[in-house]
Design a protein around this motif. Structure first.
Motif, short mmCIF file in Angstrom:
data_model
loop_
_atom_site.label_atom_id
_atom_site.label_comp_id
_atom_site.label_asym_id
_atom_site.label_seq_id
_atom_site.Cartn_x
_atom_site.Cartn_y
_atom_site.Cartn_z
N SER A 192 1.19 -0.99 0.23
CA SER A 192 -0.33 -0.14 0.01
C SER A 192 0.65 1.23 -0.21
CB SER A 192 -0.96 0.05 1.48
OG SER A 192 -1.81 -1.06 1.38
N HIS A 193 1.98 1.63 0.61
CA HIS A 193 2.77 2.61 0.78
C HIS A 193 3.39 2.91 -0.63
CE1 HIS A 193 6.41 4.71 2.49
NE2 HIS A 193 6.66 4.26 1.28
N LEU A 194 3.65 1.39 -1.57
CA LEU A 194 4.00 1.71 -3.29
C LEU A 194 2.68 1.98 -3.96
CD1 LEU A 194 6.61 -1.64 -2.95
CD2 LEU A 194 7.36 0.92 -3.26
N LEU A 195 2.14 2.23 -3.38
CA LEU A 195 0.85 2.30 -4.13
C LEU A 195 0.05 3.50 -4.02
CD1 LEU A 195 -1.28 -1.26 -3.66
CD2 LEU A 195 -0.59 -0.16 -6.43
N SER A 196 0.08 3.96 -3.06
CA SER A 196 0.26 5.41 -2.05
C SER A 196 0.98 6.14 -3.04
CB SER A 196 -0.25 5.42 -1.25
OG SER A 196 -0.96 4.64 0.19
N ALA A 197 1.97 6.14 -3.70
CA ALA A 197 2.95 6.82 -4.16
C ALA A 197 2.82 6.66 -5.49
CB ALA A 197 4.73 6.17 -3.54
N GLY A 198 2.23 6.26 -6.19
CA GLY A 198 1.68 6.56 -7.55
C GLY A 198 2.24 4.93 -8.26
N HIS A 199 2.53 3.95 -7.81
CA HIS A 199 2.95 2.85 -8.33
C HIS A 199 2.21 1.41 -8.79
CE1 HIS A 199 7.49 4.18 -8.14
NE2 HIS A 199 7.40 4.76 -6.82
N GLU A 200 1.60 0.95 -10.07
CA GLU A 200 0.92 0.11 -10.11
C GLU A 200 1.40 -1.09 -10.60
OE1 GLU A 200 -2.01 1.82 -12.37
OE2 GLU A 200 -2.48 2.87 -10.86
N ASP A 290 15.42 5.25 -9.92
CA ASP A 290 14.22 5.13 -10.96
C ASP A 290 13.88 3.90 -10.77
OD1 ASP A 290 16.52 6.22 -13.12
OD2 ASP A 290 17.96 4.59 -12.44
N VAL A 291 13.68 2.85 -9.56
CA VAL A 291 13.24 1.90 -8.57
C VAL A 291 13.09 1.85 -7.44
CG1 VAL A 291 12.57 -0.43 -8.64
CG2 VAL A 291 13.71 0.32 -11.24
N SER A 292 11.99 1.71 -6.69
CA SER A 292 11.86 1.95 -5.50
C SER A 292 11.70 0.52 -4.84
CB SER A 292 10.12 2.73 -5.30
OG SER A 292 10.17 4.07 -5.39
N ILE A 293 12.43 0.21 -3.48
CA ILE A 293 12.10 -1.16 -3.43
C ILE A 293 11.57 -0.87 -1.59
CG2 ILE A 293 14.41 -0.85 -2.82
CD1 ILE A 293 14.08 -4.17 -3.26
N VAL A 294 10.92 -1.66 -1.47
CA VAL A 294 10.76 -2.45 -0.14
C VAL A 294 10.78 -3.95 0.49
CG1 VAL A 294 8.90 -0.29 0.25
CG2 VAL A 294 7.98 -2.60 -0.30
N GLY A 295 10.85 -4.23 1.84
CA GLY A 295 11.49 -4.92 2.08
C GLY A 295 10.94 -5.94 3.25
N VAL A 345 8.24 0.57 8.21
CA VAL A 345 9.53 1.64 8.94
C VAL A 345 9.99 2.21 7.61
CG1 VAL A 345 11.91 1.58 9.91
CG2 VAL A 345 10.63 0.15 10.68
N ILE A 346 9.59 3.75 7.74
CA ILE A 346 9.70 4.56 5.87
C ILE A 346 11.65 4.69 6.42
CG2 ILE A 346 8.96 6.18 5.36
CD1 ILE A 346 6.43 4.26 5.08
N ARG A 347 12.03 4.09 5.06
CA ARG A 347 13.43 5.24 5.18
C ARG A 347 13.45 5.04 3.98
NH1 ARG A 347 14.81 -0.01 7.70
NH2 ARG A 347 15.34 0.19 10.12
N ASN A 348 14.71 5.50 3.14
CA ASN A 348 14.37 6.39 1.75
C ASN A 348 14.53 5.14 0.27
OD1 ASN A 348 15.14 8.75 2.60
ND2 ASN A 348 16.20 8.05 3.80
N SER A 349 13.95 3.98 0.43
CA SER A 349 13.68 3.38 -0.52
C SER A 349 13.56 3.51 -1.63
CB SER A 349 14.53 1.69 -0.14
OG SER A 349 13.88 1.39 0.87
N ALA A 350 12.02 3.92 -1.19
CA ALA A 350 10.94 4.27 -1.79
C ALA A 350 11.05 5.66 -2.19
CB ALA A 350 9.63 4.13 -1.35
#
Length: 356
Positions: A192-200, A290-295, A345-350
């Motif tokens: 959801s964090h990625l989707l909310s940032a506009g990534h589909e 270029d690419v966002s990533i979460v783990g 935990v929000i850091r700086n990879s997305a």
């Protein structure tokens, strides 16, 4: 009032080696030697003895043999590996709480082999561990469920307890304590964090059908897509194990087909994320530009990568497993089933997706 010999706290009498010998029609010495594995008995004699052991549900008292009546209380933990960061932290929690409870800690590894896990549970039962804690991934097929359910009942019969840690329950009638992680909830938050940032177009790395941990996290990924009304594309789910070199392999193979067909990645654990970041970097792609990533896990690799990830308190999971097992042994009743929560935990990879 002192309990009678061979009668555990739950009141169910344990079979004796004499009873096994009588049923098999051999001497006590023969039974003892066959069970110790160093006696060249005929196949017929061995079969009679093992059949009697199964019918009487006999468990050899290893402590009595080795310590001449002195019993050291212990808790056992059985896990895939001791070098995986997630498993190591759970094991540390189990060890710390076991020591705090005045018990010894037994540990065994399986390499992910279900047959070895079943054999390890039986071995820990023979050591009369007060609890046997199974940690992490499992292939959840019907045969495994039936055999492990039988072992759970066997442990309960001698006053011990099976604990399922980070995996789903075996069924409503199985006497096992369950300490689950909220795999689906954590994955839902990460996606959801990625989707909310506009990534589909979100690549999901580490899918493994039949493995409980991976299936739970993939379910959360899919649920987030549905909640945000983004179509699910099976081609964006890539199968692989939860290891660094697998993250590297999966990403390398994906990028070998041409330009990325995704703008973000959900890695099912931090090790996968680490391998994927290396592969992206080697191909000249920057995270998060270029690419966002979460783990998922929030262990050491996530700190090194400044990785946005799902936090799971692994040591607390281990401590909780021990506490609940020993409390339940003392109090009885229905085995507890708890779910350990997660948070993002929000850091700086997305970062928000750049619109073309």
């Amino acid at each position: 009032m002192a309990r009678r010999a061979n009668v555990p706290a739950n009141g169910r009498r344990r079979s004796t080696i004499r009873e096994v010998a009588d049923r098999a029609g051999v001497s006590v010495a023969t039974v003892s030697r066959i069970l110790s594995g160093d006696y060249p008995a005929s196949p017929t004699t061995r079969k009679r003895v093992m059949l009697a052991v199964e019918e009487l549900d006999y468990v050899a008292n290893a402590h009595a043999r080795a310590l001449a009546g002195t019993s050291a209380k212990s808790v056992a933990i059985v896990l895939n590996s001791v070098i995986s960061p997630a498993y190591a932290h759970v094991a540390q929690g189990v060890e710390a709480q076991t020591a705090a409870e005045g018990r010894l800690c037994l540990i065994g590894t399986t390499g992910g082999d279900p047959e070895r896990e079943l054999a390890m549970v039986q071995f820990m039962r023979e050591q009369h561990a007060e609890a046997v804690i199974l940690v992490g991934n499992v292939v959840a097929d019907e045969t495994y469920h039936k055999r492990m359910s039988r072992y759970a009942h066997g442990l309960a019969a001698i006053g011990s307890r099976l604990v399922l840690c980070g995996r789903p329950p075996l069924g409503p009638d199985v006497p096992a304590v369950v300490v689950e992680y909220d795999h689906a909830g954590g994955a839902f938050a990460a996606t959801s964090h990625l989707l909310s940032a506009g990534h589909e177009r979100i690549l999901c790395l580490g899918s493994r059908p039949g493995y409980s941990t991976a299936e739970g996290r993939v379910a959360g990924y899919r649920r987030a897509l549905a909640a945000h009304r983004v179509p699910h594309d099976p081609a964006l789910e890539v199968e692989g194990m939860m290891e660094w070199h697998e993250g590297y392999r999966m990403m390398k193979e994906r990028l070998a087909t041409g330009a990325p067909d995704f703008t973000a990645v959900f890695a099912l654990n931090d090790l996968i994320a680490g391998g994927a970041v290396r592969a992206l970097t080697e191909e000249g792609l920057r995270v998060p530009d270029d690419v966002s990533i979460v783990g998922f896990d929030d262990l050491q690799p996530s700190l090194d990568l400044d990785l946005t990830t799902v936090h799971l308190s692994h040591e607390e999971v281990g401590r909780t497993a021990v506490r609940l097992a020993l409390e339940h042994e003392a109090r009885g009743g229905t085995p507890p089933h708890v779910t350990i929560g997660t948070h993002l935990v929000i850091r700086n990879s997305a970062r928000p997706r750049r619109m073309s």
